[in-house]
Write a protein that holds these residues in place. Structure first.
Motif, PDB file in Angstrom:
ATOM      1  N   LEU A 132      48.252  49.565  60.923  1.00 26.47           N
ATOM      2  CA  LEU A 132      48.339  50.824  61.656  1.00 26.47           C
ATOM      3  C   LEU A 132      49.182  51.847  60.916  1.00 26.47           C
ATOM      4  O   LEU A 132      50.183  51.500  60.302  1.00 26.47           O
ATOM      5  N   ALA A 133      48.760  53.100  61.000  1.00 19.44           N
ATOM      6  CA  ALA A 133      49.560  54.175  60.415  1.00 19.44           C
ATOM      7  C   ALA A 133      50.611  54.635  61.427  1.00 19.44           C
ATOM      8  O   ALA A 133      51.755  54.914  61.074  1.00 19.44           O
ATOM      9  N   ASP A 134      50.224  54.684  62.683  1.00 18.98           N
ATOM     10  CA  ASP A 134      51.135  55.174  63.724  1.00 18.98           C
ATOM     11  C   ASP A 134      52.007  54.050  64.264  1.00 18.98           C
ATOM     12  O   ASP A 134      51.585  52.895  64.326  1.00 18.98           O
ATOM     13  N   THR A 135      53.203  54.395  64.699  1.00 20.29           N
ATOM     14  CA  THR A 135      54.001  53.468  65.494  1.00 20.29           C
ATOM     15  C   THR A 135      53.373  53.400  66.880  1.00 20.29           C
ATOM     16  O   THR A 135      52.881  54.394  67.395  1.00 20.29           O
ATOM     17  N   VAL A 136      53.347  52.202  67.466  1.00 19.23           N
ATOM     18  CA  VAL A 136      52.705  52.018  68.765  1.00 19.23           C
ATOM     19  C   VAL A 136      53.767  51.673  69.816  1.00 19.23           C
ATOM     20  O   VAL A 136      54.646  50.854  69.558  1.00 19.23           O
ATOM     21  N   LYS A 137      53.686  52.310  70.972  1.00 19.14           N
ATOM     22  CA  LYS A 137      54.604  51.982  72.074  1.00 19.14           C
ATOM     23  C   LYS A 137      53.825  51.507  73.287  1.00 19.14           C
ATOM     24  O   LYS A 137      52.757  52.033  73.579  1.00 19.14           O
ATOM     25  N   ARG A 138      54.355  50.509  73.948  1.00 15.54           N
ATOM     26  CA  ARG A 138      53.783  50.112  75.242  1.00 15.54           C
ATOM     27  C   ARG A 138      54.446  50.956  76.308  1.00 15.54           C
ATOM     28  O   ARG A 138      55.665  51.150  76.287  1.00 15.54           O
ATOM     29  N   VAL A 139      53.628  51.459  77.248  1.00 17.17           N
ATOM     30  CA  VAL A 139      54.181  52.310  78.305  1.00 17.17           C
ATOM     31  C   VAL A 139      53.726  51.800  79.666  1.00 17.17           C
ATOM     32  O   VAL A 139      52.818  50.965  79.761  1.00 17.17           O
ATOM     33  N   ARG A 140      54.370  52.285  80.704  1.00 16.53           N
ATOM     34  CA  ARG A 140      53.858  52.062  82.050  1.00 16.53           C
ATOM     35  C   ARG A 140      53.026  53.298  82.390  1.00 16.53           C
ATOM     36  O   ARG A 140      53.583  54.379  82.577  1.00 16.53           O
ATOM     37  N   PRO A 141      51.685  53.162  82.403  1.00 15.01           N
ATOM     38  CA  PRO A 141      50.850  54.348  82.602  1.00 15.01           C
ATOM     39  C   PRO A 141      51.117  54.987  83.962  1.00 15.01           C
ATOM     40  O   PRO A 141      51.278  54.285  84.951  1.00 15.01           O
ATOM     41  N   VAL A 142      51.198  56.321  83.976  1.00 14.02           N
ATOM     42  CA  VAL A 142      51.327  57.061  85.240  1.00 14.02           C
ATOM     43  C   VAL A 142      50.272  58.164  85.239  1.00 14.02           C
ATOM     44  O   VAL A 142      49.483  58.266  84.296  1.00 14.02           O
ATOM     45  N   ALA A 143      50.257  58.967  86.276  1.00 14.04           N
ATOM     46  CA  ALA A 143      49.233  60.010  86.394  1.00 14.04           C
ATOM     47  C   ALA A 143      49.215  60.893  85.148  1.00 14.04           C
ATOM     48  O   ALA A 143      50.258  61.165  84.554  1.00 14.04           O
ATOM     49  N   ALA A 144      47.996  61.299  84.767  1.00 14.30           N
ATOM     50  CA  ALA A 144      47.825  62.114  83.564  1.00 14.30           C
ATOM     51  C   ALA A 144      48.745  63.326  83.607  1.00 14.30           C
ATOM     52  O   ALA A 144      48.887  63.986  84.634  1.00 14.30           O
ATOM     53  N   GLY A 145      49.382  63.612  82.479  1.00 14.55           N
ATOM     54  CA  GLY A 145      50.241  64.795  82.389  1.00 14.55           C
ATOM     55  C   GLY A 145      51.699  64.494  82.709  1.00 14.55           C
ATOM     56  O   GLY A 145      52.583  65.227  82.287  1.00 14.55           O
ATOM     57  N   GLU A 146      51.981  63.403  83.438  1.00 13.50           N
ATOM     58  CA  GLU A 146      53.367  63.034  83.758  1.00 13.50           C
ATOM     59  C   GLU A 146      53.959  62.248  82.584  1.00 13.50           C
ATOM     60  O   GLU A 146      53.241  61.486  81.940  1.00 13.50           O
ATOM     61  N   PRO A 147      55.257  62.395  82.321  1.00  6.41           N
ATOM     62  CA  PRO A 147      55.881  61.581  81.258  1.00  6.41           C
ATOM     63  C   PRO A 147      55.797  60.098  81.617  1.00  6.41           C
ATOM     64  O   PRO A 147      55.999  59.725  82.764  1.00  6.41           O
ATOM     65  N   GLU A 148      55.473  59.256  80.618  1.00  6.00           N
ATOM     66  CA  GLU A 148      55.301  57.828  80.867  1.00  6.00           C
ATOM     67  C   GLU A 148      56.508  57.049  80.343  1.00  6.00           C
ATOM     68  O   GLU A 148      56.864  57.208  79.177  1.00  6.00           O
ATOM     69  N   PRO A 149      57.111  56.188  81.168  1.00 11.40           N
ATOM     70  CA  PRO A 149      58.235  55.387  80.670  1.00 11.40           C
ATOM     71  C   PRO A 149      57.791  54.417  79.580  1.00 11.40           C
ATOM     72  O   PRO A 149      56.759  53.761  79.711  1.00 11.40           O
ATOM     73  N   VAL A 150      58.573  54.332  78.504  1.00 11.56           N
ATOM     74  CA  VAL A 150      58.294  53.391  77.417  1.00 11.56           C
ATOM     75  C   VAL A 150      58.874  52.026  77.772  1.00 11.56           C
ATOM     76  O   VAL A 150      60.017  51.925  78.216  1.00 11.56           O
ATOM     77  N   LEU A 151      58.072  50.984  77.599  1.00 10.22           N
ATOM     78  CA  LEU A 151      58.539  49.617  77.859  1.00 10.22           C
ATOM     79  C   LEU A 151      59.138  49.002  76.604  1.00 10.22           C
ATOM     80  O   LEU A 151      60.235  48.487  76.624  1.00 10.22           O
ATOM     81  N   ASP A 152      58.383  49.069  75.507  1.00  7.23           N
ATOM     82  CA  ASP A 152      58.926  48.570  74.236  1.00  7.23           C
ATOM     83  C   ASP A 152      58.064  49.020  73.060  1.00  7.23           C
ATOM     84  O   ASP A 152      57.009  49.644  73.255  1.00  7.23           O
ATOM     85  N   THR A 153      58.509  48.695  71.852  1.00  9.02           N
ATOM     86  CA  THR A 153      57.825  49.090  70.622  1.00  9.02           C
ATOM     87  C   THR A 153      57.563  47.849  69.785  1.00  9.02           C
ATOM     88  O   THR A 153      58.466  47.328  69.151  1.00  9.02           O
ATOM     89  N   PRO A 154      56.306  47.340  69.798  1.00  7.88           N
ATOM     90  CA  PRO A 154      56.005  46.153  68.980  1.00  7.88           C
ATOM     91  C   PRO A 154      56.233  46.456  67.501  1.00  7.88           C
ATOM     92  O   PRO A 154      56.043  47.602  67.071  1.00  7.88           O
ATOM     93  N   ASP A 155      56.652  45.445  66.762  1.00  4.57           N
ATOM     94  CA  ASP A 155      56.883  45.595  65.330  1.00  4.57           C
ATOM     95  C   ASP A 155      55.554  45.942  64.648  1.00  4.57           C
ATOM     96  O   ASP A 155      54.612  45.141  64.659  1.00  4.57           O
ATOM     97  N   ARG A 156      55.495  47.138  64.068  1.00  3.28           N
ATOM     98  CA  ARG A 156      54.224  47.624  63.514  1.00  3.28           C
ATOM     99  C   ARG A 156      53.649  46.689  62.454  1.00  3.28           C
ATOM    100  O   ARG A 156      52.428  46.581  62.297  1.00  3.28           O
ATOM    101  N   ALA A 157      54.523  46.015  61.729  1.00  2.00           N
ATOM    102  CA  ALA A 157      54.049  45.134  60.651  1.00  2.00           C
ATOM    103  C   ALA A 157      53.188  43.992  61.183  1.00  2.00           C
ATOM    104  O   ALA A 157      52.424  43.384  60.434  1.00  2.00           O
ATOM    105  N   THR A 158      53.308  43.692  62.478  1.00  2.00           N
ATOM    106  CA  THR A 158      52.519  42.581  63.042  1.00  2.00           C
ATOM    107  C   THR A 158      51.256  43.079  63.743  1.00  2.00           C
ATOM    108  O   THR A 158      50.512  42.290  64.326  1.00  2.00           O
ATOM    109  N   LEU A 159      51.008  44.389  63.719  1.00  2.00           N
ATOM    110  CA  LEU A 159      49.850  44.939  64.442  1.00  2.00           C
ATOM    111  C   LEU A 159      48.694  45.250  63.498  1.00  2.00           C
ATOM    112  O   LEU A 159      48.900  45.628  62.352  1.00  2.00           O
TER     113      LEU A 159
END
Ligand code: CTP
Ligand code: MG
Length: 240
Positions: A132-159
């Protein structure tokens, strides 16, 4: 086999995605040609849009794909169903099945051959993928347009970002699709977005081989612009 029965909603209004033009031929024709370029491929089964079987047959015919057996079946309401219907048209004597998105028209033959080689070497399920080129974050999805809380950031090297064709021992793929169908009938169903995901869900082993940046999926309008550019570059360099 080539699942090609999707509508291509993210690409915007128009014909089903597999039938959209890319440099003078439909995406599907490019994808079938890309597979057929491999010496390992003898039969190509296309899962066409349910209303489009006759149209797809004549399209493939008019773009002349020599030397390969090509069959067209009606696809289903989901990708998984389309793959299942396509699989049913493949003889049981076939040992290895590749599943390749019609929406990945430019996959290089080296990727196809690498996937086949890994299945021949003993893997039951093989996926091509790229880092992957981008860093990936897991989030708790909420309604479109609302800020989403980040849960964690998997190590990109393993993705890895996974592409197609995905390769399988035919028996393995048929088995997991049959199990998923039984589970669906019982009211449940595994939520997966690719065929390898089904193998994983039922406890099988999946391995990754190198994919290619040109095997990207045409999903949104910008992807079609990129595909046109890649194709133009190939045609220019073929001209030399
Ligand atoms: N596919 C299929 N049958 C379906 C849905 C999808 O055969 N019912 C195929 C598509 O034709 C495509 C591949 O699965 O070649 C990957 O799916 P995707 O990129 O999601 O394509 P679409 O479903 O057509 O696009 P969208 O999700 O934007 O509508
Ligand atoms: Mg889709």
């Amino acid at each position: 086999m080539v699942p090609a029965a999707g509508r291509g909603e993210r690409l915007g209004p128009g014909a089903p995605k597999a039938l959209r033009d890319l440099g003078g031929a439909p995406l599907l024709v490019h994808a079938v040609r890309a597979l057929a370029r491999s010496r390992a491929v003898g039969l190509v089964v296309v899962a066409a849009p349910p209303q489009g079987v006759a149209e797809v047959l004549s399209l493939l015919d008019s773009h002349g794909l020599d030397g390969k057996d090509i069959r067209v079946v009606a696809g289903g309401a989901t990708r998984q169903e389309s793959v299942r219907l396509g699989l049913a048209a493949i003889p049981e004597s076939t040992e290895i099945v590749l599943v390749h998105d019609a929406a990945r028209p430019l996959v290089p033959v080296e990727v196809v051959d690498a996937v086949v080689a890994a299945v021949r070497a003993g893997a039951e399920a093989v996926v091509p993928a790229v880092p992957l080129a981008d860093t990936v974050k897991r989030v708790r999805p909420v309604a479109a347009g609302e800020p989403e809380p980040v849960l964690d950031t998997p190590d990109r090297a393993t993705l890895r970002a996974v592409q197609t064709p995905q390769g399988f021992r035919r028996e393995t793929l048929a088995e997991v699709h049959a199990k998923a169908l039984t589970e669906e009938a019982a009211g449940g169903s595994p939520v997966v977005t690719d065929d390898a995901g089904l193998v994983e869900y039922y406890g099988g082993r999946v391995v990754v081989v190198p994919g290619h940046e040109e095997a990207f999926k045409v999903t949104r309008p910008l992807d079609l612009v990129l595909a046109e550019a890649v194709l133009a570059r190939r045609r220019a360099s073929d001209g030399f």
